[in-house]
Structures are given as C-alpha cells and as structure tokens.
Write a protein that holds these residues in place. Structure first.
Motif, short mmCIF file in Angstrom:
data_model
loop_
_atom_site.label_atom_id
_atom_site.label_comp_id
_atom_site.label_asym_id
_atom_site.label_seq_id
_atom_site.Cartn_x
_atom_site.Cartn_y
_atom_site.Cartn_z
N ALA A 183 0.83 -1.20 0.00
CA ALA A 183 0.00 0.00 0.00
C ALA A 183 0.87 1.25 0.00
O ALA A 183 0.58 2.23 -0.69
N ARG A 184 1.95 1.21 0.75
CA ARG A 184 2.86 2.36 0.78
C ARG A 184 3.57 2.51 -0.56
O ARG A 184 3.80 3.63 -1.03
N THR A 185 3.91 1.39 -1.18
CA THR A 185 4.55 1.44 -2.49
C THR A 185 3.65 2.10 -3.52
O THR A 185 4.12 2.85 -4.39
N LEU A 186 2.34 1.84 -3.43
CA LEU A 186 1.40 2.48 -4.35
C LEU A 186 1.46 4.00 -4.23
O LEU A 186 1.35 4.72 -5.22
N ASN A 187 1.69 4.49 -3.02
CA ASN A 187 1.84 5.93 -2.81
C ASN A 187 3.10 6.47 -3.49
O ASN A 187 3.22 7.68 -3.69
N GLY A 188 4.04 5.59 -3.80
CA GLY A 188 5.25 5.99 -4.52
C GLY A 188 5.12 5.86 -6.02
O GLY A 188 6.12 5.95 -6.73
N GLY A 189 3.90 5.68 -6.53
CA GLY A 189 3.66 5.62 -7.96
C GLY A 189 3.84 4.26 -8.59
O GLY A 189 3.74 4.12 -9.81
N VAL A 190 4.11 3.23 -7.78
CA VAL A 190 4.32 1.88 -8.31
C VAL A 190 2.99 1.14 -8.27
O VAL A 190 2.48 0.83 -7.20
N THR A 191 2.45 0.84 -9.43
CA THR A 191 1.17 0.15 -9.48
C THR A 191 1.33 -1.35 -9.68
O THR A 191 0.37 -2.09 -9.46
N SER A 192 2.52 -1.82 -10.07
CA SER A 192 2.75 -3.25 -10.27
C SER A 192 4.11 -3.66 -9.71
O SER A 192 5.11 -2.99 -9.94
N LEU A 193 4.12 -4.77 -9.00
CA LEU A 193 5.33 -5.36 -8.43
C LEU A 193 5.53 -6.74 -9.04
O LEU A 193 4.60 -7.56 -9.04
N VAL A 194 6.72 -7.00 -9.54
CA VAL A 194 7.05 -8.30 -10.12
C VAL A 194 7.95 -9.05 -9.14
O VAL A 194 9.00 -8.55 -8.75
N SER A 195 7.53 -10.24 -8.76
CA SER A 195 8.34 -11.02 -7.83
C SER A 195 9.57 -11.58 -8.52
O SER A 195 9.50 -12.11 -9.63
N ALA A 196 10.70 -11.48 -7.81
CA ALA A 196 11.94 -12.12 -8.26
C ALA A 196 12.21 -13.36 -7.42
O ALA A 196 13.34 -13.84 -7.34
#
Length: 392
Positions: A83-96
C-alpha cells in the motif's frame, strides 16, 4: 464511471520509440483508457481531474521485488508495504522469488509449492495496494524440468533470481534455465556479491555459462561486481540489464551511460530489490529512476517509459482481463500516475526535477481506472495540487 484527466502538461506513452503521447487529456472508462487527445470535452466524463499542467505517466513497474503473500513482509516484519509502495507511484510489483517465506527449507518440492501458492494468491489485487505478479520459481535442489512444465500449465512465467536457490551445480542450473527459456519464461540471474546467507557470488563468467534473460541488479544486490564485468555482459550478450535501488548508485550511473552510448537503452529495466535488508522503501523505484536521470544522464521521459511499458513488454504483463499494462493508449488498462514538480524545487516540471536529482511529487494514482491516491503519503507535496471535480 468515466474519468477525465485534463490539462496534462505531458503524457508519457510508455513506448520507448515514441515516449511522449500527443494530447493534453485522457479519458478513462470501465478500467480502460478510452481516448488520448487534445481538448477532450468534460461533458463526456462523470468526474474531471484537472492536473494543472502536471505529467501523467503509466503506472510504474518494479521488476524486482520480494513479496511473500499479501501485504506482509517477514523480511522486515512489516505490514502495509505494498500500500505504501502504491503511494510511490508503483502500481505493479514483479516477484523475483519468494525468498523470505518463513521456514523455507530450500528443497525442490517446497520451492514448486511456494511458487504455485504465490502465483495463485496474487492474481487479485488487494484494495488500496499495488498489484503483485507473484510466483517466481527458485531453483532449489530437486527441481526438475517436469516441475517447470507443471507450473507453466498453471500460468507461471518466471524463474526466481538464479543463484538464490540451493541448487549450486552450474551445469544443472544452465540446463534448467535453458528449459525455462524454451517455455518463454523470463530467467533473471542474481549478479554480484552474496545478498543473504545461502546465496552465491555470481560473476560475469558464471553469467555467461548460465545464459539468463535478465542480469538482475547489475549494480549489485547490494554488493556490485567490478563495473568492467557489467560492461562485458553488455558488450558480449543481448540480455536485459537491471538496476536496483538496493545496489551501488555509482555503478548504476556508469551502466546507464554505457547503454546510452551504445544506443541500447531498450535493454534497461529498473527494480528495487526490496523488501530486503535495505528495508521497505516506498520511494525506492522513483528514487532509482531519478538517479538514472540525474547521475546517469538519462532523459527522464525515456526513464519513465523504461520503468513502465518496456518492463511490461519484457515480462508479458497484462491485467486480469488481458489488457496491456505500462502504456497510455486506447485499450490499455488505466493504471495512471500524475507526477508534479515538488513544492520547493527550483525546477518547473517533474522532468526537470528528476534531471536535478529531486524525486517528483505523486499527485494522483489510478489503478484499473479507479482513483486510489489523491495525495501521496510518501512523496513531497506537489507545487500545485490537482483539482478533483465531484461527480457530474
């Protein structure tokens, strides 16, 4: 609901060959971008967002994250991080790779089960959070080609960071990577020093033997190899080159300049390599992109396209309904971020701020056409707030 973003100072398309879209307005309807153009009438929308000359970009994509399940990270014992990452403009996270799964014993059967669970439980975005593309198979001892085939049938399309698993036989790793590539999987390699106990040091020689599709954290995760090794991989292969926040900023800037000199910016991608020992850093991706612009001389418009459309294309990312991510064009999923010059900056735009080394302000975020952020809790405030009109 139809939403109109009006008075856009610039629209980043997400396409590296034509990174700026023609238009000052974006019409969104039913989760999709319906139209991009000049002077779209407010009468066509139920709600109008006047962005007051700010920049609209596709939702940013972090190509290197380490989620587990949901919005909890045992690595930092923290909740709410996506949720905090979304506030940083990141709408998608890809797992490594789900490397931080509690109690992981690092055997093949367990690795396949964790990968399947992570993939299946991340198919639906949690409200108020970034979407997560989970499920990246770590090459632990006992993993077989049949495991890859079974996971492929399920929908998995990525290996976890090669080098973080318990399989250490380079010849066997190379065989599994070759099979994954034959299935069309993305195969990222952990490049650099060891990151956590049990991981390996991977140098350019080993990378050339394994032949991945992506050199993960070419600037170190967190410890960088000599930059000459990264240059050798750039010159001797055609693999994608990833830079991360949890790495060496000096080496990152040299890599950006090298790719720019060779006319090969299309090979670049940005990740964070978080959550990790570096922490949970909601601004990590924006900071990494900004450093590439300010220290590496990368055009911010190109940097933002690389962090959105280029990444989505490389990883084959689509919305649950099969629509394109990472681009702003008719028919694309409406994941949109409005970036502004930050309050107090000497610059006049988000692009100028980034070139000067200042992280831009996140004004508004839409995911699936829904307004989810109207004031970022993690970036500086914008020079001018957006005007959010009420429902028509």
């Amino acid at each position: 609901m139809r939403v109109l973003l009006a008075n856009c100072g610039a629209i980043v398309s997400g396409r590296l060959d034509a990174p700026l879209a023609d238009g000052d307005s974006i019409l969104v309807e039913d989760e999709l971008v319906r139209e991009v153009g000049f002077g779209i009438s407010p009468d066509r929308a139920d709600r109008v967002i006047d962005v007051r000359g700010a920049t609209v970009v596709p939702g940013l994509i972090d190509t290197h994250s380490h989620p587990v399940i949901g919005d909890f990270t045992p690595r930092q014992n923290a909740v709410g991080w996506t949720a905090r990452t979304l506030n940083g403009g990141v709408t998608s996270l890809v797992s490594a790779g789900e490397t931080h799964w509690p109690g992981r014993q690092k055997d093949g059967a367990e690795a396949a089960a964790i990968c399947a669970a992570a993939f299946l439980t991340s198919r639906t975005r949690q409200p108020g959070c970034s979407r997560v593309f989970g499920g990246a198979l770590l090459l632990d001892r006992g993993i077989t080609e049949q495991d890859l085939d079974t996971l492929h049938a399920l929908g998995v399309r990525r290996l976890g960071e090669i080098g973080l698993g318990s399989e250490k036989d380079v010849s066997r790793i190379a065989e599994l990577v070759a099979h994954a590539k034959s299935l069309g999987w993305v195969a990222p390699l952990h490049f650099g020093g060891a990151s956590v106990p049990g991981s390996s040091v991977v140098d350019a020689g080993m990378a050339l033997r394994i032949r991945p599709t992506v050199i993960s954290h070419a600037n170190g995760g967190p410890t960088a190899r000599p930059v000459e090794e990264a240059f050798a991989l750039i010159e001797e292969t055609e693999v994608a080159i990833e830079l991360v926040f949890a790495g060496n900023a000096q080496v990152a800037s040299q890599i950006v300049r090298k790719l720019g000199e060779r006319g090969e910016l299309h090979r670049l991608q940005f990740g964070t390599d978080t959550p990790s020992g570096t922490g949970v850093v909601p601004l990590a991706l924006l900071r990494t992109i900004t450093e590439a612009a300010s220290l590496g001389g990368l055009d911010p418009v190109q940097a933002l396209a690389i962090a959105s459309g280029v990444a989505a294309a490389r990883y084959g990312l689509l919305s649950p309904s099969g629509n394109p991510l990472g681009v702003i064009e008719a028919g694309a999923q409406a994941d949109l971020v409005v970036l502004s010059n930050p309050l107090g900056s000497e610059t006049a735009s988000a692009f100028d701020a980034m070139s000067n080394g200042n992280v831009p302000a996140v004004m508004v975020v839409l995911v699936d056409g829904e307004i989810v952020i109207t004031r970022s809790s993690v970036t500086p405030p914008p020079e001018h707030a957006a005007s959010l009109g009420g429902l028509a």
